[in-house]
Design a protein around this motif. Structure first.
Motif, mmCIF file in Angstrom:
data_model
loop_
_atom_site.group_PDB
_atom_site.id
_atom_site.type_symbol
_atom_site.label_atom_id
_atom_site.label_comp_id
_atom_site.label_asym_id
_atom_site.label_seq_id
_atom_site.Cartn_x
_atom_site.Cartn_y
_atom_site.Cartn_z
ATOM 1 N N LYS A 95 24.310 -23.275 4.797
ATOM 2 C CA LYS A 95 23.761 -23.999 5.941
ATOM 3 C C LYS A 95 24.453 -23.633 7.252
ATOM 4 C CE LYS A 95 20.781 -27.594 5.424
ATOM 5 N NZ LYS A 95 20.403 -28.527 4.414
ATOM 6 N N TRP A 96 25.757 -23.383 7.174
ATOM 7 C CA TRP A 96 26.520 -23.062 8.380
ATOM 8 C C TRP A 96 25.931 -21.872 9.142
ATOM 9 C CZ3 TRP A 96 28.538 -18.120 8.542
ATOM 10 C CH2 TRP A 96 28.577 -17.439 7.325
ATOM 11 N N ILE A 97 25.215 -21.031 8.381
ATOM 12 C CA ILE A 97 24.706 -19.804 8.992
ATOM 13 C C ILE A 97 23.620 -20.102 10.021
ATOM 14 C CG2 ILE A 97 22.725 -18.912 7.696
ATOM 15 C CD1 ILE A 97 24.478 -16.504 7.019
ATOM 16 N N SER A 98 22.994 -21.287 9.909
ATOM 17 C CA SER A 98 21.902 -21.608 10.825
ATOM 18 C C SER A 98 22.374 -21.647 12.280
ATOM 19 C CB SER A 98 21.268 -22.938 10.446
ATOM 20 O OG SER A 98 22.228 -23.954 10.620
ATOM 21 N N ARG A 99 23.673 -21.858 12.474
ATOM 22 C CA ARG A 99 24.210 -21.858 13.844
ATOM 23 C C ARG A 99 24.082 -20.490 14.504
ATOM 24 N NH1 ARG A 99 28.890 -25.616 14.554
ATOM 25 N NH2 ARG A 99 28.744 -27.110 12.879
ATOM 26 N N HIS B 103 30.354 -22.203 18.632
ATOM 27 C CA HIS B 103 31.009 -21.959 17.360
ATOM 28 C C HIS B 103 32.121 -20.931 17.566
ATOM 29 C CE1 HIS B 103 31.660 -20.867 13.206
ATOM 30 N NE2 HIS B 103 30.977 -21.946 12.856
ATOM 31 N N TYR C 267 33.369 -18.755 15.764
ATOM 32 C CA TYR C 267 33.141 -17.424 15.210
ATOM 33 C C TYR C 267 32.183 -16.589 16.045
ATOM 34 C CZ TYR C 267 35.547 -18.793 10.951
ATOM 35 O OH TYR C 267 36.472 -19.198 10.041
ATOM 36 N N VAL D 61 19.126 -20.901 4.803
ATOM 37 C CA VAL D 61 19.559 -22.243 5.197
ATOM 38 C C VAL D 61 19.049 -23.301 4.240
ATOM 39 C CG1 VAL D 61 19.842 -21.698 7.626
ATOM 40 C CG2 VAL D 61 17.635 -22.523 6.792
ATOM 41 N N SER E 183 22.149 -25.024 0.458
ATOM 42 C CA SER E 183 23.115 -25.773 1.258
ATOM 43 C C SER E 183 24.403 -25.000 1.513
ATOM 44 C CB SER E 183 23.443 -27.094 0.567
ATOM 45 O OG SER E 183 23.906 -26.822 -0.737
ATOM 46 N N ARG E 184 24.771 -24.158 0.556
ATOM 47 C CA ARG E 184 26.007 -23.402 0.687
ATOM 48 C C ARG E 184 26.013 -22.560 1.969
ATOM 49 N NH1 ARG E 184 27.205 -19.405 -4.157
ATOM 50 N NH2 ARG E 184 25.598 -20.767 -4.993
#
Lengths: 268, 220
Positions: free
Chosen positions: B68-72, B6, B8, B62, B65-66
């Motif tokens: 969810k990206w954080i799960s990475r 990722h 970031y 997570v 849904s808003r």
């Protein structure tokens, strides 16, 4: 204020005192905050001169006295003592003061004076952290009368050849070198001769961790850490100077007899 | 996919390292002299707890849904906890005990406060070692239960924090306030299914409102 003549003594002549900066920037003095650096940063608000001490309780002479009057007749001594903190660090400090025993005798304590009780100043305007409840203010300490009269016990008014810096307990403090550092109460305003064993601050907070006697003893651990070793400050930048802790902080010869008929494991 | 899959992550890496850089540079510059053990152990400990809270936040976040990206970043943050707690242990071994084996042995064997913390770090180490793809594949169904032992570590950390209190309870108190809700949530899920269902329903509700908001947006 400045000192007249200071007589040197043999105490600690083989020890290397900590640098002045170490002894004045690393302090436990909760009246100015929890951090070791807080006292140095915040103790400027303490006004140690002039200073009155209240002498109370079981003695012929009691009342409020000016500190300067009380010690001006006395011969000041320099004594280099090891200071062992209950937190397992230690330092060697060259103190200036007078034996507490000779100081106390001037007030002619009577036969009921079995213990001596001491109190630190309580004044949140001078000691800002007293606004919080880190401890049950004022700070309280006590000694058995024979401990107070022991020739090692020092009423200190200076260190490193000069008056006590505020963060080190100006203008007057105890130094009881065979006991953990918290017994050596700072900025004393009250001395009271009493018959019963007095309540003392750390003992009130956690009696199972801090006994009234608090004699340095590598054989009696603090419930949360071992007391067998200590870090002698200052050590290296990254590596501490770890040494063995000695019985009575190495002052057995002078004080062991005080506890000859006591179980010092029980009365820690 | 690499460690930096990722874009970031490099920024996150720098950001998460900032406290450590501060601690190490302060230590080397002598800011913690003459007894660096206490500040180093306190700061690494506090930051380990901060990142532990972030890690635990992942599970509820997570689900919305808003976020969810954080799960990475999940493993990444978990590993950060491991690094800070390792530094905490190193601070003890080197700065506090000076590698005095007598001292370390005394502490580890006799002080509940010490071995509770030590067990927590052992758990975190095992989780760190099994956090990579290979271990996940190998462990299959066992992976999830194994990684839920983080909640045991959380419990041990709370005990460790209260046991170390001398007079100032603030670190123990704030850490507990942050950590206990996650423990309650986990206990809910395992032992109080009804309560858990209710929490799940609330989450679904939040999701629904999000969805309807999206529909409205796209419909416009």
């Amino acid at each position: 204020p400045s000192f007249g003549s200071i007589s040197k003594t043999a105490f600690g002549s083989t020890e290397t005192p900590a640098p002045f900066d170490t002894a004045t920037t690393y302090n436990n003095f909760y009246e100015f905050g929890y951090g070791k650096g807080d006292p140095e940063k915040k103790a400027a608000s303490l006004k140690p001169y002039p200073w009155k001490i209240n002498i109370e309780g079981e003695a012929d002479i009691t009342g409020a006295f000016d500190l300067e009057d009380l010690i001006k007749e006395s011969q000041l001594e320099e004594r280099i003592y090891r200071l062992r903190c209950v937190e397992a660090w230690s330092m060697v400090v060259p103190w200036i003061g007078i034996p507490l025993g000779s100081f106390l005798k001037k007030f002619r304590p009577n036969s009921k004076a079995k213990y001596v009780y001491f109190e630190t100043l309580y004044d949140p305007t001078q000691m800002p952290a007293q606004n919080g409840n880190a401890l049950d203010w004022p700070y309280r300490e006590g000694l058995r009368i024979d401990e107070a009269m022991n020739s090692l016990t020092l009423l200190s008014v200076g260190m490193y050849g000069s008056i006590l810096p505020n963060q080190n307990g100006a203008p007057v403090r105890l130094v009881v070198p065979w006991k953990y550092g918290f017994k050596s109460i700072k900025s004393i305003v009250t001395i009271r001769f009493v018959e019963q064993m007095p309540q003392t601050t750390w003992n009130m907070i956690a009696p199972n961790e801090y006994g009234f006697y608090a004699n340095v003893n590598p054989g009696v651990d603090h419930p949360r850490w071992s007391q067998k070793k200590e870090r002698r400050l200052p050590g290296g930048l990254l590596f501490p100077n770890v040494i063995d802790t000695q019985m009575f902080n190495g002052y057995q010869e002078e004080v062991a007899s005080l506890y000859a008929d006591m179980d010092i494991t029980r009365f820690y | 996919m690499t460690f930096y899959d990722h874009p970031y992550k490099k920024y996150a890496f720098v950001l998460f390292s900032l406290p450590m850089i501060w601690i190490v540079s302060s230590l080397l510059s002598g800011r913690y002299f003459p007894d660096p053990a206490e500040p180093v152990m306190t700061l690494t400990g506090i930051w380990a707890v901060v990142f532990l809270v972030f890690t635990l936040l992942m599970t509820p976040l997570v689900k919305v849904s808003r976020f969810k990206w954080i799960s990475r970043f999940r493993r990444f943050i978990g590993l950060t906890v491991f690094w800070y707690s390792s530094a905490h242990v190193c601070g003890y071994l080197v700065l506090h005990a000076g590698f005095s084996w007598v001292w370390i042995k005394e502490d580890l064997l006799k002080r509940p406060y010490m071995y509770v913390g030590f067990i927590a770090v052992v758990i975190l180490s095992v989780l760190a070692l099994t956090s990579f793809k290979f271990a996940i594949k190998k462990l299959r169904k066992n992976w999830k239960p194994l990684h839920r032992t983080v909640y045991i570590a959380v419990l041990l950390v709370i005990l460790h924090l209260w046991w170390q209190v001398k007079s100032d309870i603030s670190v123990a108190l704030y850490s507990s306030l942050a950590l206990v809700p996650f423990l309650m949530y986990r206990l809910n899920a395992s032992y109080f299914p009804t309560l858990h269902t209710r929490i799940k329903e609330t989450i679904t509700k939040i999701k629904k409102t999000e969805k309807s908001a999206c529909v409205k947006k796209s419909g416009r």
